[in-house]
Write an enzyme that holds these catalytic residues in place. Structure first.
Site, mmCIF file in Angstrom:
data_model
loop_
_atom_site.group_PDB
_atom_site.id
_atom_site.type_symbol
_atom_site.label_atom_id
_atom_site.label_comp_id
_atom_site.label_asym_id
_atom_site.label_seq_id
_atom_site.Cartn_x
_atom_site.Cartn_y
_atom_site.Cartn_z
ATOM 1 N N PRO A 2 40.899 44.994 28.915
ATOM 2 C CA PRO A 2 40.204 43.739 29.178
ATOM 3 C C PRO A 2 41.088 42.783 29.956
ATOM 4 C CG PRO A 2 40.731 44.020 26.852
ATOM 5 C CD PRO A 2 41.563 44.958 27.635
ATOM 6 N N GLU A 3 40.544 42.310 31.049
ATOM 7 C CA GLU A 3 41.204 41.268 31.814
ATOM 8 C C GLU A 3 40.365 40.008 31.652
ATOM 9 O OE1 GLU A 3 42.230 42.609 35.788
ATOM 10 O OE2 GLU A 3 42.180 44.687 35.144
ATOM 11 N N ARG A 103 44.510 52.683 20.804
ATOM 12 C CA ARG A 103 45.924 52.801 21.181
ATOM 13 C C ARG A 103 46.823 51.798 20.484
ATOM 14 N NH1 ARG A 103 46.332 53.399 27.608
ATOM 15 N NH2 ARG A 103 48.532 53.472 27.155
ATOM 16 N N ARG A 137 58.701 32.167 45.636
ATOM 17 C CA ARG A 137 58.745 33.381 44.833
ATOM 18 C C ARG A 137 59.141 34.558 45.688
ATOM 19 N NH1 ARG A 137 57.862 34.234 39.653
ATOM 20 N NH2 ARG A 137 57.001 32.467 38.550
#
Length: 257
Positions: A2-3, A103, A137
Site C-alpha cells: 500500500p502506498e 509477510r 539534493r
DNA sequence: TGGAATGTTCGGCT
DNA sequence: AAGCCGAACATTCC
C-alpha cells in the site's frame, strides 16, 4: 503494497465506521505486529481516522494508534480471522477491524504523535516547497522520491508512474534536473496520486479495501509491471531495470537520462 | 530452484 | 554528511 492512494482509500472506508466508536479491545495474534508498547485500550473512544504518509492514524481520546501495512498488510472490516490475521481491534458492539499481514512487514504502534522524521505529504506539499526541498539534493531521482524523509507517501509504483509522466529517467541525477522537469514532476505526482485515489488504488497483488473490493488503478498503469509491452506514448517496449534496489519500469525513449 | 514482490530500517562504507 | 548498498524481516508465487 500500500502506498498513499491505497492507504487513503482504506482511511476513507474506515473513518465513517470507526469515528465515535469505543474500543472493546486490541489483541495481537503475532508478536511482531505490535511495535513498542501498547496500553490497555478498552473503553477509549476513536476520535478520527486519518492518513499520514503511508500510515493509518487512529486518533483516540488519549493517544493514537499508527498502523503501517508494510508490503502485504490489510485492514478488513468485520472480516473472518484467518492464518494471517496478526491483530484484531474489537469495538463495543460486534464490529471489528482485522489486521492481516502474511509477510509481517507491517505493524501497529501506540503513541501521542505521528511517526517522526517524515517529510511533507506528497499530496499536501506546495510546488515551491517541493522545488526548495529538491534543490541541493544529490543522488538519483527515484531513490529520493522513495525516501519517506524527503516526501511521505510515494512507493515503488507511483514513483515509476510519476517519473514516466514527467518524462524523467529514474536514474537521473537530482542535481541535473531542470526547473522545468522538476515542476513537471511535481505536477505528475499530484495527477498520478489523485487519479489513483479516484480509482480506489492499485490492486496488483495483495491490496484490497476494508470491504474486500479491488482497486482499479492497475489498469491505468503506464509503465509499472509493463516490461516488454509498448509504451503508450511512443510504442517502444517498456524496460525493467533495478534502481535503488527496486524493480523499476520506464520507457527508454520517453525518459532520457 | 532461484528470484521477485506495492516497505522500512539498520549498519557499514565512501 | 549525505547517499549508497546489502541485509534483514517473512511469505507466496511463479
Amino acid at each position: 503494497m500500500p502506498e498513499l492512494p491505497e492507504v487513503e482509500t482504506i482511511v476513507r472506508a474506515l473513518a465513517p465506521r470507526l469515528t465515535g466508536q469505543r474500543i472493546a479491545g486490541l489483541r495481537f495474534l503475532a508478536r511482531r505486529a505490535r511495535r513498542g508498547r501498547v496500553p490497555e485500550l478498552r473503553g477509549r473512544q476513536i476520535r478520527a481516522v486519518r492518513r499520514y504518509g503511508k500510515y493509518i492514524l487512529i486518533d483516540l481520546d488519549r493517544g493514537m494508534l499508527a498502523v503501517h501495512l508494510g508490503m502485504t498488510g490489510r485492514l478488513l472490516w468485520n472480516g473472518r480471522p484467518g492464518p494471517y490475521t496478526r491483530a484484531v481491534l474489537r469495538l463495543t458492539g460486534q464490529d471489528a477491524v482485522l489486521f492481516d499481514d502474511p509477510r509481517q512487514f507491517g505493524g501497529i504502534r501506540y503513541g501521542f504523535a505521528p511517526p517522526a522524521g517524515l517529510g511533507p505529504d506528497a499530496l499536501e506539499i506546495s510546488e515551491s516547497e517541493f522545488l526548495d526541498r529538491l534543490l541541493g539534493r544529490k543522488g538519483r531521482i527515484k531513490a529520493l522520491l522513495l525516501n519517506q524523509r524527503f516526501l511521505r507517501g510515494l512507493g515503488n509504483i507511483y514513483t515509476d508512474e510519476s517519473l514516466f509522466r514527467a518524462r524523467i529517467h529514474p536514474r537521473a541525477p537530482v542535481g541535473r534536473l531542470s526547473r522545468e522537469r522538476a515542476r513537471a514532476l511535481y505536477r505528475a505526482i499530484r495527477d498520478v496520486l489523485s487519479e489513483a485515489i479516484a480509482a480506489g488504488g492499485s490492486s496488483v497483488s495483495d491490496y484490497i479495501t476494508p470491504e474486500g473490493a479491488e482497486g482499479l488503478f492497475q489498469f491505468d498503469h503506464r509503465v509499472y509491471g509493463r516490461a516488454g509491452q509498448p509504451c503508450l506514448a511512443c510504442g517502444t517496449p517498456i524496460r525493467r531495470i533495478v534502481v535503488a534496489q527496486r524493480g523499476t519500469y520506464y520507457c527508454p525513449r520517453c525518459q532520457l537520462l
